[in-house]
Scaffold this motif. Structure first.
Motif, PDB file in Angstrom:
ATOM      1  N   GLY A 172       0.813  -1.218   0.000  1.00  0.00           N
ATOM      2  CA  GLY A 172       0.000   0.000   0.000  1.00  0.00           C
ATOM      3  C   GLY A 172       0.840   1.259   0.000  1.00  0.00           C
ATOM      4  N   ALA A 173       1.918   1.264   0.782  1.00  0.00           N
ATOM      5  CA  ALA A 173       2.791   2.431   0.844  1.00  0.00           C
ATOM      6  C   ALA A 173       3.443   2.696  -0.508  1.00  0.00           C
ATOM      7  CB  ALA A 173       3.860   2.236   1.911  1.00  0.00           C
ATOM      8  N   GLN A 174       3.775   1.617  -1.227  1.00  0.00           N
ATOM      9  CA  GLN A 174       4.411   1.782  -2.534  1.00  0.00           C
ATOM     10  C   GLN A 174       3.433   2.325  -3.572  1.00  0.00           C
ATOM     11  OE1 GLN A 174       7.351  -1.408  -3.618  1.00  0.00           O
ATOM     12  NE2 GLN A 174       6.621  -2.319  -1.707  1.00  0.00           N
ATOM     13  N   ILE A 175       2.194   1.849  -3.525  1.00  0.00           N
ATOM     14  CA  ILE A 175       1.186   2.373  -4.455  1.00  0.00           C
ATOM     15  C   ILE A 175       0.866   3.823  -4.109  1.00  0.00           C
ATOM     16  CG2 ILE A 175      -1.183   2.122  -5.292  1.00  0.00           C
ATOM     17  CD1 ILE A 175      -0.921  -0.898  -4.727  1.00  0.00           C
ATOM     18  N   ALA A 176       0.746   4.108  -2.810  1.00  0.00           N
ATOM     19  CA  ALA A 176       0.455   5.476  -2.364  1.00  0.00           C
ATOM     20  C   ALA A 176       1.578   6.431  -2.767  1.00  0.00           C
ATOM     21  CB  ALA A 176       0.255   5.498  -0.849  1.00  0.00           C
ATOM     22  N   GLU A 177       2.819   5.954  -2.700  1.00  0.00           N
ATOM     23  CA  GLU A 177       3.958   6.781  -3.103  1.00  0.00           C
ATOM     24  C   GLU A 177       3.865   7.141  -4.586  1.00  0.00           C
ATOM     25  OE1 GLU A 177       8.578   6.534  -2.049  1.00  0.00           O
ATOM     26  OE2 GLU A 177       7.942   4.944  -3.421  1.00  0.00           O
ATOM     27  N   ALA A 220      -6.045   5.664   0.631  1.00  0.00           N
ATOM     28  CA  ALA A 220      -7.409   5.300   0.219  1.00  0.00           C
ATOM     29  C   ALA A 220      -7.428   4.923  -1.256  1.00  0.00           C
ATOM     30  CB  ALA A 220      -8.363   6.464   0.494  1.00  0.00           C
ATOM     31  N   ARG A 221      -6.651   5.643  -2.057  1.00  0.00           N
ATOM     32  CA  ARG A 221      -6.535   5.325  -3.484  1.00  0.00           C
ATOM     33  C   ARG A 221      -5.852   3.968  -3.671  1.00  0.00           C
ATOM     34  NH1 ARG A 221      -8.217   5.070  -8.605  1.00  0.00           N
ATOM     35  NH2 ARG A 221      -6.632   5.602 -10.153  1.00  0.00           N
TER      36      ARG A 221
END
Length: 200
Positions: free
Chosen positions: A127-132, A147-148
C-alpha cells in the motif's frame, strides 16, 4: 531487432487517416558501450500507437523488445547510447533529462514490468508503494493516497484490500504481486500503458 509489430484498434474514436499518433517511434537504435567498444542491441524500431489502440511487439527472446521500450522511456543504463526519435503526444522524449522524464513516467506513460519482485520494494508495504506512486504525481494527502491504494487493489481483484494494503510483497502470492504492480502502473490514469511480457 528482429521482431514483428502487429496492431489491433480497440475503440479509437478518430476517423481513419485523421488519427494523430499518441506514440511515434522512428529509427530507434540502442547500443551499449563496453571495454571501449559498442554492442548494438536494437537496430531500428519504427512504430506508431494511436489513442485507444493496442499494439503488440512479437519477437524471439533477445530480439530487443524490452530494451527498446526501456530506451523509449529513458530507463536504460548509463552506458547506453540511444538514437532515433520517440515522440509522445508530439513531444520528443529522446534527449530529455532524467528530471523531465520523471514527470512523464508514471503520470502520462506507465510500464508494467515482467518481474514484480524486482519492481516492488521488499521493506515497504504494498500500500505504501502504491500510495507513493500516487503522491509523486498528484497533490493528495497521505490518507487520500492510501485510500486510493485500497481502491486500486480492489480494482485488480486483490481480496480484502483494506487488510492487504498493509502487507509486504513477500506476503503476496506471485499472481497477487503481479496485480499489485498493475495497480501501481494505472494509479495515475496514464495515457499510455506499456506491458513487458504481458503473457506472463
Amino acid at each position: 531487432m528482429s521482431a514483428q509489430i502487429s496492431s489491433a484498434q480497440s475503440g479509437a474514436a478518430d476517423k481513419a487517416g485523421e488519427r494523430e499518433p499518441l506514440l511515434s517511434i522512428r529509427g530507434l537504435r540502442v547500443g551499449f558501450r563496453r571495454a571501449g567498444d559498442q554492442f548494438e542491441a536494437v537496430r531500428g524500431i519504427d512504430l506508431e500507437v494511436a489513442k485507444g489502440e493496442v499494439v503488440g511487439i512479437v519477437g524471439e527472446s533477445g530480439s530487443g523488445k524490452s530494451v527498446g521500450m526501456l530506451a523509449a522511456l529513458g530507463l536504460t543504463s548509463k552506458n547506453a547510447v540511444v538514437t532515433g526519435s520517440v515522440r509522445f503526444n508530439g513531444d520528443e522524449l529522446v534527449g530529455k533529462s532524467s528530471r523531465e522524464m520523471r514527470k512523464i513516467r508514471g503520470a502520462r506513460i506507465a510500464m508494467i514490468f515482467q518481474d514484480p519482485l524486482s519492481s516492488l520494494n521488499p521493506v515497504m508495504t504494498v500500500g505504501a508503494q502504491i500510495a507513493e506512486a500516487v503522491r509523486l504525481h498528484q497533490r493528495v494527502t497521505r490518507k487520500q493516497a492510501m485510500a486510493r491504494a485500497v481502491e486500486l487493489l480492489n480494482l485488480v481483484a486483490i481480496p480484502q484490500p483494506e487488510r492487504r494494503v498493509n502487507q509486504y510483497p513477500h506476503e503476496f502470492s506471485g499472481g497477487m504481486r503481479q496485480r499489485a504492480v498493475i495497480a501501481m502502473a494505472v494509479a495515475n490514469d496514464p495515457d499510455l500503458l506499456i506491458a513487458d511480457e504481458p503473457t506472463t
